[in-house]
Design an enzyme around this catalytic site. Structure first.
Site, PDB file in Angstrom:
ATOM      1  N   HIS A 211       1.063  -1.404   0.378  1.00  0.00           N
ATOM      2  CA  HIS A 211      -0.014  -0.529   0.270  1.00  0.00           C
ATOM      3  C   HIS A 211       1.016   1.262  -0.195  1.00  0.00           C
ATOM      4  O   HIS A 211       1.610   1.226  -0.965  1.00  0.00           O
ATOM      5  CB  HIS A 211      -0.900  -0.212   1.105  1.00  0.00           C
ATOM      6  N   HIS A 250      -2.413  -2.190 -10.157  1.00  0.00           N
ATOM      7  CA  HIS A 250      -2.918  -1.643  -8.737  1.00  0.00           C
ATOM      8  C   HIS A 250      -3.968  -2.087  -9.562  1.00  0.00           C
ATOM      9  O   HIS A 250      -4.893  -3.296 -10.291  1.00  0.00           O
ATOM     10  CB  HIS A 250      -3.032  -0.145  -9.349  1.00  0.00           C
ATOM     11  N   ASP A 298       3.110   6.181  -6.673  1.00  0.00           N
ATOM     12  CA  ASP A 298       3.864   6.189  -6.026  1.00  0.00           C
ATOM     13  C   ASP A 298       4.937   5.974  -7.133  1.00  0.00           C
ATOM     14  O   ASP A 298       5.916   6.586  -6.466  1.00  0.00           O
ATOM     15  CB  ASP A 298       4.279   4.643  -5.020  1.00  0.00           C
TER      16      ASP A 298
HETATM   17  N1  CMC Z   1       5.471  -5.567 -10.427  1.00  0.00           N
HETATM   18  C1  CMC Z   1       5.477  -7.366 -11.031  1.00  0.00           C
HETATM   19  N2  CMC Z   1       4.866  -7.927 -10.610  1.00  0.00           N
HETATM   20  C2  CMC Z   1       3.182  -7.090 -10.997  1.00  0.00           C
HETATM   21  C3  CMC Z   1       3.403  -6.131  -9.602  1.00  0.00           C
HETATM   22  C4  CMC Z   1       4.673  -4.990  -9.542  1.00  0.00           C
HETATM   23  N3  CMC Z   1       4.305  -4.063  -9.155  1.00  0.00           N
HETATM   24  N4  CMC Z   1       1.958  -6.106  -9.309  1.00  0.00           N
HETATM   25  C5  CMC Z   1       1.000  -7.178  -9.911  1.00  0.00           C
HETATM   26  N5  CMC Z   1       1.645  -7.783 -11.343  1.00  0.00           N
HETATM   27  C6  CMC Z   1       1.097  -8.853 -11.513  1.00  0.00           C
HETATM   28  C7  CMC Z   1       1.254 -10.189 -10.210  1.00  0.00           C
HETATM   29  O1  CMC Z   1       2.690 -11.204 -10.321  1.00  0.00           O
HETATM   30  C8  CMC Z   1       0.616 -11.190 -11.030  1.00  0.00           C
HETATM   31  O2  CMC Z   1       1.009 -11.778 -11.979  1.00  0.00           O
HETATM   32  P1  CMC Z   1       1.091 -13.039 -12.540  1.00  0.00           P
HETATM   33  O3  CMC Z   1      -1.076 -12.850 -12.448  1.00  0.00           O
HETATM   34  O4  CMC Z   1       1.489 -13.386 -13.376  1.00  0.00           O
HETATM   35  O5  CMC Z   1       0.652 -14.006 -11.520  1.00  0.00           O
HETATM   36  C9  CMC Z   1      -0.353  -9.967 -11.385  1.00  0.00           C
HETATM   37  O6  CMC Z   1       0.297  -8.822 -11.966  1.00  0.00           O
HETATM   38  C10 CMC Z   1      -1.583  -9.460 -10.834  1.00  0.00           C
HETATM   39  O7  CMC Z   1      -1.695  -9.164  -9.895  1.00  0.00           O
HETATM   40  P2  CMC Z   1      -1.978  -8.813  -8.322  1.00  0.00           P
HETATM   41  O8  CMC Z   1      -1.151  -8.881  -7.342  1.00  0.00           O
HETATM   42  O9  CMC Z   1      -2.969 -10.381  -8.237  1.00  0.00           O
HETATM   43  O10 CMC Z   1      -3.061  -7.711  -8.268  1.00  0.00           O
HETATM   44  P3  CMC Z   1      -3.533  -7.367  -6.975  1.00  0.00           P
HETATM   45  O11 CMC Z   1      -4.467  -6.125  -8.078  1.00  0.00           O
HETATM   46  O12 CMC Z   1      -4.175  -8.033  -5.559  1.00  0.00           O
HETATM   47  O13 CMC Z   1      -2.449  -6.250  -6.446  1.00  0.00           O
HETATM   48  C11 CMC Z   1      -0.678  -4.596  -6.213  1.00  0.00           C
HETATM   49  C12 CMC Z   1      -2.189  -4.627  -6.351  1.00  0.00           C
HETATM   50  C13 CMC Z   1      -0.504  -2.750  -5.548  1.00  0.00           C
HETATM   51  C14 CMC Z   1      -1.220  -5.205  -4.806  1.00  0.00           C
HETATM   52  C15 CMC Z   1       0.105  -4.573  -7.121  1.00  0.00           C
HETATM   53  O14 CMC Z   1       0.032  -3.876  -7.787  1.00  0.00           O
HETATM   54  C16 CMC Z   1       1.224  -4.903  -6.098  1.00  0.00           C
HETATM   55  O15 CMC Z   1       1.488  -5.356  -5.694  1.00  0.00           O
HETATM   56  N6  CMC Z   1       2.348  -3.868  -6.722  1.00  0.00           N
HETATM   57  C17 CMC Z   1       3.520  -3.175  -6.466  1.00  0.00           C
HETATM   58  C18 CMC Z   1       3.602  -2.314  -5.200  1.00  0.00           C
HETATM   59  C19 CMC Z   1       2.547  -1.045  -5.413  1.00  0.00           C
HETATM   60  O16 CMC Z   1       3.412  -0.129  -5.695  1.00  0.00           O
HETATM   61  N7  CMC Z   1       2.126  -0.685  -3.879  1.00  0.00           N
HETATM   62  C20 CMC Z   1       1.196   1.180  -4.202  1.00  0.00           C
HETATM   63  C21 CMC Z   1      -0.344   1.031  -5.079  1.00  0.00           C
HETATM   64  S1  CMC Z   1      -0.729   2.581  -5.472  1.00  0.00           S
HETATM   65  C22 CMC Z   1      -0.200   3.215  -3.992  1.00  0.00           C
HETATM   66  C23 CMC Z   1      -1.884   2.935  -2.789  1.00  0.00           C
HETATM   67  O17 CMC Z   1      -3.160   3.360  -3.368  1.00  0.00           O
HETATM   68  O18 CMC Z   1      -1.664   2.366  -1.829  1.00  0.00           O
END
Ligand code: CMC
Length: 355
Positions: A211, A250, A298
């Site tokens: 987050h 996201h 971010d």
């Molecule tokens: N780097 C690499 N791969 C990623 C990333 C990333 N940052 N984010 C998502 N993916 C991939 C993930 O591995 C998955 O791939 P596959 O389908 O091949 O297994 C796919 O994209 C879907 O990802 P997810 O984790 O299931 O998606 P989610 O909706 O559960 O997660 C998230 C959203 C924000 C937790 C995730 O994108 C993440 O961990 N990002 C990095 C942390 C980050 O930058 N957070 C700040 C968010 S914006 C500020 C806020 O509002 O808090």
């Protein structure tokens, strides 16, 4: 039980309640009380938008003045609070922010007063924490506006002419419907706990690297990226190891985070030749080409704060000092139409057995 409803893990795409505060909208734009957040960032002050989020309307002149007076007159820390921070010397400023905020005295029933106290003091707690833990030079808040005052506490004085860029970022950080920290706050609020306790739950949640904590991890990898090849190698390596790259992806914005694009254009205006900005765009382009994942706010927030001379230790506190106004609005919305948030779980443990 027959009336159980199964929902996806992480509650992805599950609508758990209604809100009139903000939406990511069917158009992909982030709206605050109906207005595009990016338009508000362009044309309104932080206090205008905070008032809009909390009270549901843009303030007139008198309302704005009164709101500012209330905020600014509470921008003081008592000696006991400072003494605690001096003793703790906690190096993780966000952890300190969470702990010290939790000590703000509960005043029976007056939610607005408690929120104003927290909103006004958070920037000071952040700055004093850094002073206590790292010996950062302690400055007095200067200027006429909330973001300007905050800028004077944590940013480089040489970059003062850019303080409005911090204000824009803070406006975009202010609110984001049922994100994890806001949802945590609403769960807490639904038990009818007090605002300080609910905000403490929100801060604990914001702190996680998935987050708000993401913005603190961006700069370390960007500083190693000097050209397109570096960007490609970095992304390839991370993806091969199945590691997340902070500042990307996201839950809601699958194609474009409007906040990220806004902050990127702000950077293009003021810091187009900054090496970290160039690196961020290289990684953004390759990440999209390779994985179809857009940058989130971010990525560029970290670059902007770095450009403004805001040390990385303050990145997450900047997010918290903005988002608290969103939490304020959600607290009120939750308690005014309350239903205890208490979901059910699918049990996967052993069958009932004799001891
Ligand atoms: N780097 C690499 N791969 C990623 C990333 C990333 N940052 N984010 C998502 N993916 C991939 C993930 O591995 C998955 O791939 P596959 O389908 O091949 O297994 C796919 O994209 C879907 O990802 P997810 O984790 O299931 O998606 P989610 O909706 O559960 O997660 C998230 C959203 C924000 C937790 C995730 O994108 C993440 O961990 N990002 C990095 C942390 C980050 O930058 N957070 C700040 C968010 S914006 C500020 C806020 O509002 O808090």
């Amino acid at each position: 039980m027959s009336d159980e409803i199964k929902v996806p893990r992480g509650l992805a795409n599950v609508v758990v309640d209604s809100t009139a505060i903000a939406t990511t909208g069917s158009t992909g734009n982030l709206l605050y009380r109906g207005y595009r957040a990016v338009d508000l960032a362009d044309r309104k002050s932080f206090e205008d938008v905070a008032y809009l989020i909390v009270y549901g309307k843009l303030p007139d002149e008198a309302e704005l003045k009164a709101f500012r007076n209330k905020l600014f007159s509470n921008m003081v820390l008592d000696d006991d609070t400072k003494r605690i921070m001096d003793i703790l010397k906690e190096k993780d400023i966000m952890r300190n922010l969470r702990s010290i905020t939790s000590l703000i005295k509960y005043r029976n029933g007056d939610f607005n007063e408690m929120f104003i106290q927290m909103e006004a003091k958070l920037p000071l707690i952040a700055a004093y924490s850094a002073h206590a833990a790292y010996g950062e030079h302690l400055r007095e808040p200067e200027g006429e506006y909330f973001a300007e005052k905050f800028f004077s506490l944590i940013a480089s004085p040489e970059k003062k002419k850019y303080w409005k860029s911090l204000e824009k970022l803070m406006i975009l950080y202010m609110e984001h419907e049922f994100n994890a920290s806001t949802f945590a706050l609403r769960v807490a609020a639904s038990t009818l706990t007090d605002p300080v306790s609910a905000v403490t739950a929100a801060m604990a949640t914001l702190k996680g690297p998935l987050h708000g904590g993401a913005n603190s991890e961006v700069l370390s990898y960007l500083s190693g990226i000097k050209n397109e090849e570096d960007a490609r190698n970095f992304v390839e390596e991370k993806l091969a190891k199945k590691e997340k790259i902070m500042g990307f992806g996201h839950r809601v914005y699958k194609k474009k985070d409007p906040r990220a694009q806004y902050v990127k254009e702000e950077l293009r205006k003021i810091a187009h030749d900054d090496p970290k900005f160039i690196a961020a765009e290289l990684v953004e382009n390759y990440m999209f080409e390779k994985k179809g994942l857009p940058a989130n706010v971010d990525l560029f927030a970290a670059v902007l704060m770095d450009f403004l001379g805001i040390k990385e230790i303050y990145n997450l506190p900047v997010f918290a000092c903005s988002r608290i106004f969103g939490w304020n609005a959600h607290y009120i919305e939750q308690v005014e139409n309350n239903k205890l948030i208490r979901p059910a779980a699918e049990y996967t443990g052993p069958e009932e057995r004799d001891l």
